[in-house]
Design a protein around this motif. Structure first.
Motif, PDB file in Angstrom:
ATOM      1  N   PHE A 170      43.951  21.627 137.926  1.00 23.10           N
ATOM      2  CA  PHE A 170      43.208  22.422 138.893  1.00 23.10           C
ATOM      3  C   PHE A 170      42.369  23.484 138.214  1.00 23.10           C
ATOM      4  N   ALA A 171      42.904  24.002 137.121  1.00 22.22           N
ATOM      5  CA  ALA A 171      42.265  25.151 136.489  1.00 22.22           C
ATOM      6  C   ALA A 171      40.834  24.810 136.100  1.00 22.22           C
ATOM      7  N   GLU A 225      36.260  35.509 140.818  1.00 24.11           N
ATOM      8  CA  GLU A 225      37.571  36.100 140.669  1.00 24.11           C
ATOM      9  C   GLU A 225      37.463  37.542 140.163  1.00 24.11           C
ATOM     10  N   LEU A 269      36.355  33.213 131.774  1.00 28.48           N
ATOM     11  CA  LEU A 269      37.622  33.192 131.051  1.00 28.48           C
ATOM     12  C   LEU A 269      37.945  31.778 130.622  1.00 28.48           C
ATOM     13  N   LEU A 292      41.237  29.943 129.929  1.00 32.57           N
ATOM     14  CA  LEU A 292      42.676  30.154 129.928  1.00 32.57           C
ATOM     15  C   LEU A 292      43.372  28.961 129.303  1.00 32.57           C
ATOM     16  N   LEU A 335      50.578  26.434 142.548  1.00 29.38           N
ATOM     17  CA  LEU A 335      49.344  25.680 142.291  1.00 29.38           C
ATOM     18  C   LEU A 335      48.133  26.478 142.752  1.00 29.38           C
ATOM     19  N   PHE A 373      47.218  28.855 140.138  1.00 27.75           N
ATOM     20  CA  PHE A 373      46.580  28.272 138.954  1.00 27.75           C
ATOM     21  C   PHE A 373      45.170  27.771 139.242  1.00 27.75           C
ATOM     22  N   SER A 374      44.841  27.592 140.528  1.00 29.48           N
ATOM     23  CA  SER A 374      43.571  26.934 140.831  1.00 29.48           C
ATOM     24  C   SER A 374      42.384  27.874 140.736  1.00 29.48           C
ATOM     25  N   VAL A 375      42.618  29.162 140.511  1.00 33.97           N
ATOM     26  CA  VAL A 375      41.495  30.068 140.313  1.00 33.97           C
ATOM     27  C   VAL A 375      41.483  30.541 138.869  1.00 33.97           C
ATOM     28  N   ASN A 376      40.312  30.881 138.407  1.00 33.79           N
ATOM     29  CA  ASN A 376      40.203  31.239 137.006  1.00 33.79           C
ATOM     30  C   ASN A 376      40.414  32.737 136.820  1.00 33.79           C
ATOM     31  N   SER A 377      41.551  33.218 137.312  1.00 35.69           N
ATOM     32  CA  SER A 377      41.811  34.640 137.198  1.00 35.69           C
ATOM     33  C   SER A 377      43.052  34.848 136.368  1.00 35.69           C
ATOM     34  N   HIS A 379      46.941  33.649 137.144  1.00 37.41           N
ATOM     35  CA  HIS A 379      47.647  32.727 136.253  1.00 37.41           C
ATOM     36  C   HIS A 379      48.977  33.311 135.783  1.00 37.41           C
ATOM     37  N   ASN A 395      52.617  31.729 136.443  1.00 39.45           N
ATOM     38  CA  ASN A 395      53.555  31.465 135.352  1.00 39.45           C
ATOM     39  C   ASN A 395      54.888  32.124 135.613  1.00 39.45           C
TER      40      ASN A 395
END
Lengths: 586, 274
Positions: free
Chosen positions: A470-471, A543, A552, A554, B98, B101-105, B109, B113
C-alpha cells in the motif's frame, strides 16, 4: 479402469507426449489434460466409492524393486560425480539397508493400494492446484533461456511429479511408499537443479542429501516393522502395533519431518528458491511437502501418549520458530517458504493429536494452504518476470502499477490469517482441539503458547508485507507491463477455489453461518465502499510532514535474529527429535 | 430485543464511558474537566468540517476498522464464540494498521508499527484467556460463560494478565506508546479528518465497550460482582494512567508478553491439575 489408476498412469503417459511438439500444441494439450485430471479427481470424490483396495501382482513388485535400485544407484552416481561425501554415504547406507529389506519376506499381507477419503482429498489438492500451476508454468518456462527439449522436459517433469504424488497417496505398502518417496526426492533434485548453474546445483545436492535422511528413516522403520511386526503394510502395522514399541512410527514421523522441511531440515526447501518459480509453487503447495502431513495422518491412529505429545510439541515449536525466522527475511519467496514450513509443522502436530476435530483441521489446512500458497507463489513469479522485483522492500507502491497483482497478494495473505477463509478455520479448530487436549495433559500448554505466539507473529509478518504494497513511494517508476493471461487466469482459478472453500465450510458448518458471513461481508464492503463513496468531491491533501516539502521514502523494518537465536532454535528442534527417538527406545 | 438495542447504541454507550472517564481523570488531577457529553459535542462539530482525504484506501480502511469493531461488539453481546471474537477483533486492528501504512506519513507509519507490536504483545494473552474460559466452562461460547458462576478466582492470574492488556487497548499510560500524542501526534490517527476521523473516534469508544464487556465475563452470572469489577477496574486504570509514565514500545512488548504469558501459562497449568 479405476479412477486412481488413471490418475497415476495418465500423467506418466502424458509426460512423454509433451516432450515433443512446439509450444502452442503442447499448451493446448496440457490445458485439456489438466482439465481432465481435475474433473477426474473431482469425480472420484463425488461419484466413485470412497474406498477401494487392490493387490498388485508379483511382476509389479519386482519392477518396483528394480526401479528402487536404479534410483539409489543414480543418487550414488550423482554423489560421486559431484564429489559430495554426504550424498555418497547416505546413498550407500540406503543401498545396504534396502538390500537387507528385500531379502526379508514378511508374512502378514494386505492390499498394496488403498484409496480412502484422505487419499481422495489429496487427489483433489494434487491435481487441481498442481494442474493450475502447470498451466502457469507453460508461459513461465517460455521466458527462460532453455532449449526447446529442456522447456518441454520441464513440463513433462512436473507431470511426472503429479503421477508420483497421486501414487504415493494411494499406496498402503511401505516398500512402495519408500520407492515413491525416493522418486519425489529425485524429482525435486532435478527440478531444483534445472537451471544448472553453480547455486542451483549446490542447492539441489542439499535437497538430495537432506531428503535421503528421510529415506534412511523410512528404511529403518521398514526394517523394524518387518522384524518386530512381520509386515510392510500401513494398515496392518497400525492395527497390531504395540503401544510400548512405537519405533517404526517414530522413524516414519521423522521421515515426515524431513519431507515437510521442518527445522532443522528447513534448508533444502529454502534452497529450492533458486529454481524457476513454478517449481517452488508446486513444491510448496500441491506436492512434495504435503507428503509430510499426509504421512502423519496415516500414522495418526497409532500415535499415543508420549509420541503424540512430543510430535505435537515439536510441531508447534517449529510453527513458532519458523514464523519468527521469516520475520527477519526480505526476500519475498523466502518469507513464503518459511511460512510454509511453519504451517506444515502445525499440520503435522494436528495429525499427531489425532482427535477427529484435529484431523479435520489438518485436512482443511492441507487443502487451503495449498491454494493460498500457490496463489502467492504465482504472484511472486509475476513480480519477478514482469516487474523484476524480488525483495519486499522494493515493492513499495505496487498498487499504482498493477492493482490485480496487489489484490491477489492481499487475498493470498488474508486467506492465510483471517476469517472466513479455510486456513483460518483450520487454525481456529487447531486451538480448539489443543484446548481440549489441555484438559487431559498439562504439557499441551506449551503447544498452545507456541500456537498463539506463532499465529500472531505470522499475522505481523503477512501484514508487514501487505502494508508495503500500500505504501506509496515517490521513487518507484516501473514500465507499464501487460501481464499475460497465462499468469492471471490460473490466479483467478485459485481465487475461485478459495471461495469454494468458504462455501464448503459454510455447508459443513465448521463455523456458524454468522461467523462466516460477517467477515465475508466486511471484506467485500471494501470494494463496494470504494466504488460508491464519491472521492472526487473530497479535497485531497498531502500528509502532515512538519512542513517539509520533500517526499518521504519510508523503508521496511526488520526483526533481527541473532546467530545465537537461530542456532538455539535448531538446537531445540534437534533435541526434540532426539528426545522422541530415545524416549521410544527406553 | 434488548440485545439489538444494546448493539445499536454501543457506540453511544462507549462515548458516555469515554466522556465520564475524561471527567474522572480531570478530577484526579484537580481540574474541572470537560462536561460529560463533550465527546458528542466533538462529534457534532466534526460533521460540519469539510472532508479532507489523503487517499481513498486510507479513508475506507478507517471506516472498515469501525464497522468490524462494531461487529465484534455485536458478537460479544449476542454471546458468540470467544475465541472467534478475539480473531475478528484482530481483523479490525489489521484494518487500522493497513490504513496507517497506506499514507506516506512518518507518524502514521510509526503508529502502525507500534500498533502491530502491541498486537503481538496482547493477542496471545487474549487467546489464553479464551482457552482459560473454555477449560473452566467447557465451551468457548460467551452465552455459556455468562450462565456459569463467577470465574474470577479460578482465572485470577489470567485476570491479572488481562489487566495488563486493558491500558494497551484503551491507549492508557503506561502502555500508550502506539498513540503517544506528544511524541508521534496520535500515530495512525494523524491523517484522518472530518467525517472519517469521526469513525476512528467512534471506534475508540467501541474499544471501551469491547474491553469492559470482556471484563464482565469474569463475573459470570453474578451481576453485582460484575458491576463492582467494572467500577474498580475503571478507577484503577485511570489511576494508573494518571500516575505512571509511558514506557517504550520494546519494554511494553517485553512486559506484557513476559508477564502476561507467564501468568496465563501458570493459570492454565493450574486449571489442568486442579
Amino acid at each position: 479402469m479405476t479412477p486412481y489408476s488413471i490418475l497415476i498412469v495418465s500423467p506418466l503417459v502424458f509426460a512423454l507426449v509433451v516432450l515433443v511438439g512446439n509450444a502452442v500444441v503442447r499448451n493446448i494439450f496440457t490445458i485439456i489434460f489438466v482439465i481432465g485430471l481435475s474433473a477426474l479427481s473431482l469425480g472420484n470424490i463425488a461419484l466413485f466409492s470412497i474406498s477401494s483396495e487392490l493387490h498388485l501382482s508379483h511382476l509389479f513388485h519386482n519392477l518396483f524393486i528394480l526401479l528402487d535400485i536404479i534410483v539409489l544407484f543414480y543418487f550414488l552416481w550423482r554423489g560421486v560425480v559431484s564429489k559430495h561425501s554426504l550424498v555418497i554415504i547416505l546413498a550407500l547406507l540406503q543401498i545396504v539397508l534396502y538390500g537387507v529389506v528385500i531379502t526379508l519376506s514378511p508374512k502378514l499381507i494386505s492390499s498394496d493400494i488403498l484409496v480412502d477419503q484422505i487419499s481422495s482429498i489429496m487427489y483433489l489438492v494434487i491435481n487441481m492446484v498442481g494442474g493450475i500451476i502447470i498451466v502457469y508454468a507453460l508461459k513461465y518456462i517460455e521466458s527462460e533461456e532453455f532449449s526447446r527439449l529442456k522447456k518441454n522436459g520441464f513440463i513433462a517433469m512436473l507431470f511426472f511429479f503429479l503421477a508420483v504424488m497421486n501414487f504415493i497417496v494411494s499406496t498402503n505398502n511401505i516398500e512402495i511408499f519408500f520407492l515413491l518417496f525416493e522418486l519425489t526426492t529425485l524429482c525435486s533434485y532435478i527440478l531444483i537443479g534445472y537451471r544448472n548453474d553453480e547455486v542451483s546445483v549446490k542447492n539441489a545436492l542439499k535437497a538430495l542429501w537432506m531428503n535421503q535422511i528421510g529415506g534412511v528413516a523410512i528404511l529403518v522403520a521398514l526394517l523394524v516393522s518387518i522384524l518386530q511386526y512381520d509386515t510392510v503394510y500401513f494398515n496392518i502395522l497400525i492395527r497390531i502395533i504395540d503401544v510400548n514399541y512405537l519405533l517404526p512410527i517414530v522413524f516414519l514421523a521423522i521421515a515426515a519431518f524431513v519431507k515437510g522441511a521442518s527445522i532443522p531440515f528447513d534448508k533444502w526447501l529454502i534452497g529450492a528458491m533458486v529454481a524457476p518459480t513454478p517449481v517452488s509453487a508446486i513444491l510448496h503447495s500441491a506436492t512434495m511437502v504435503k507428503i509430510a502431513p499426509y504421512l502423519m495422518l496415516k500414522l495418526a491412529p497409532a500415535m499415543s501418549g508420549f509420541v503424540s505429545i512430543t510430535v505435537t510439541l515439536i510441531g508447534t515449536f517449529v510453527f513458532f520458530a519458523a514464523t519468527l525466522i521469516a520475520l527477519s527475511k526480505d526476500y519475498f519467496k523466502e518469507i513464503l517458504g518459511y511460512s510454509t514450513i511453519a504451517l506444515l509443522a502445525l499440520m503435522m502436530s494436528l495429525a499427531a493429536i489425532g482427535t477427529p476435530e484435529a484431523i479435520t483441521a489438518c485436512i482443511l489446512l492441507i487443502m487451503f494452504h495449498a491454494v493460498s500458497k500457490a496463489l502467492l507463489f504465482l504472484q511472486a513469479g509475476i513480480l519477478e518476470k514482469n516487474f523484476h522485483l524480488k525483495y519486499v522492500n522494493d515493492i513499495n507502491g505496487l498498487v499504482n502499477h498493477s492493482k490485480l497483482v496487489v489484490f491477489f497478494i492481499i487475498v493470498g495473505f488474508a486467506s492465510l490469517t483471517l476469517p472466513p477463509f479455510g486456513v483460518f478455520i483450520g487454525k481456529f479448530m487447531a486451538i480448539e482441539s489443543i484446548s481440549k487436549e489441555l484438559l487431559m495433559h498439562p504439557l499441551y500448554v506449551f503447544a498452545l503458547i507456541f500456537l498463539a505466539l506463532g499465529s500472531v507473529v505470522m499475522t505481523l509478518l503477512y501484514f508487514k508485507v501487505v502494508a508495503k504494497l500500500f505504501a506509496k513511494d515517490v521513487d518507484l517508476k516501473l514500465p507499464h507491463v501487460e501481464i499475460s493471461k497465462f499468469y492471471t487466469i490460473p490466479s483467478f482459478l485459485l481465487l475461485i477455489l478459495l471461495f469454494i472453500g468458504i462455501a464448503i465450510s459454510f455447508e459443513r458448518e465448521f463455523l456458524s453461518s454468522a461467523q462466516i458471513i460477517v467477515p465475508l461481508v466486511l471484506i467485500l464492503l471494501i470494494p463496494i465502499l470504494f466504488s460508491t463513496l464519491l472521492f472526487k468531491n473530497a479535497h485531497r491533501v498531502k500528509e502532515y510532514n512538519c512542513g517539509e516539502k520533500d517526499g518521504l521514502k519510508l523503508g521496511m523494518y526488520y526483526f533481527y535474529l541473532t546467530e545465537r537465536t537461530t542456532k538455539s532454535i535448531s538446537a531445540v528442534s534437534i533435541i526434540g527429535l532426539l528426545i522422541l527417538i530415545i524416549g521410544v527406545l527406553l | 430485543m434488548i440485545e439489538i438495542l444494546l448493539i445499536l447504541f454501543a457506540p453511544i454507550l462507549g462515548g458516555l464511558v469515554y466522556g465520564f472517564e475524561r471527567v474522572v481523570r480531570a478530577r484526579m488531577q484537580n481540574r474541572q474537566g470537560p462536561p460529560l457529553l463533550q465527546p458528542f459535542y466533538d462529534m457534532y462539530k466534526l460533521i460540519d468540517k469539510q472532508s479532507f482525504i489523503v487517499n481513498p484506501y486510507h479513508s475506507i480502511l478507517g471506516v472498515m476498522h469501525f464497522l468490524t469493531l462494531w461487529a465484534v461488539v455485536a458478537f460479544v453481546i449476542l454471546g458468540g464464540n470467544l475465541l472467534y471474537i478475539v480473531f475478528l477483533h484482530l481483523l479490525s486492528v489489521i484494518f487500522i494498521i493497513l490504513a496507517g501504512f497506506s499514507v506516506n506519513s512518518i507518524y502514521s507509519h510509526i503508529g502502525s508499527n507500534r500498533e502491530l507490536l502491541a498486537t503481538l504483545a496482547y493477542e496471545p494473552v487474549l487467546v489464553m484467556l479464551s482457552v482459560g474460559f473454555f477449560m473452566l466452562n467447557g465451551s468457548f461460547d460467551i452465552s455459556v460463560i455468562r450462565e456459569h458462576t463467577s470465574s474470577i478466582f479460578p482465572l485470577f492470574l489470567l485476570f491479572l494478565a488481562f489487566l495488563l492488556v486493558i491500558p494497551i487497548k484503551l491507549k492508557k499510560s503506561p502502555f500508550d506508546a502506539s498513540e503517544a500524542h506528544q511524541e508521534i501526534v496520535g500515530g495512525v490517527e494523524i491523517e484522518f479528518s472530518g467525517v472519517f476521523f469521526e469513525f476512528i473516534y467512534m471506534a475508540k469508544w467501541l474499544e471501551y465497550v469491547f474491553i469492559y464487556l470482556l471484563l464482565l465475563l469474569f463475573a459470570g452470572n453474578n451481576i453485582i460482582l460484575g458491576a463492582g469489577l467494572a467500577v474498580a477496574v475503571f478507577f484503577l486504570v485511570n489511576l494508573v494512567d494518571n500516575s505512571t509514565a509511558r514506557v517504550k514500545m520494546v519494554h511494553l512488548v517485553k512486559i506484557v508478553l513476559g508477564i502476561g504469558v507467564t501468568l496465563g501459562m501458570l493459570n492454565l497449568l493450574g486449571l489442568g491439575y486442579v
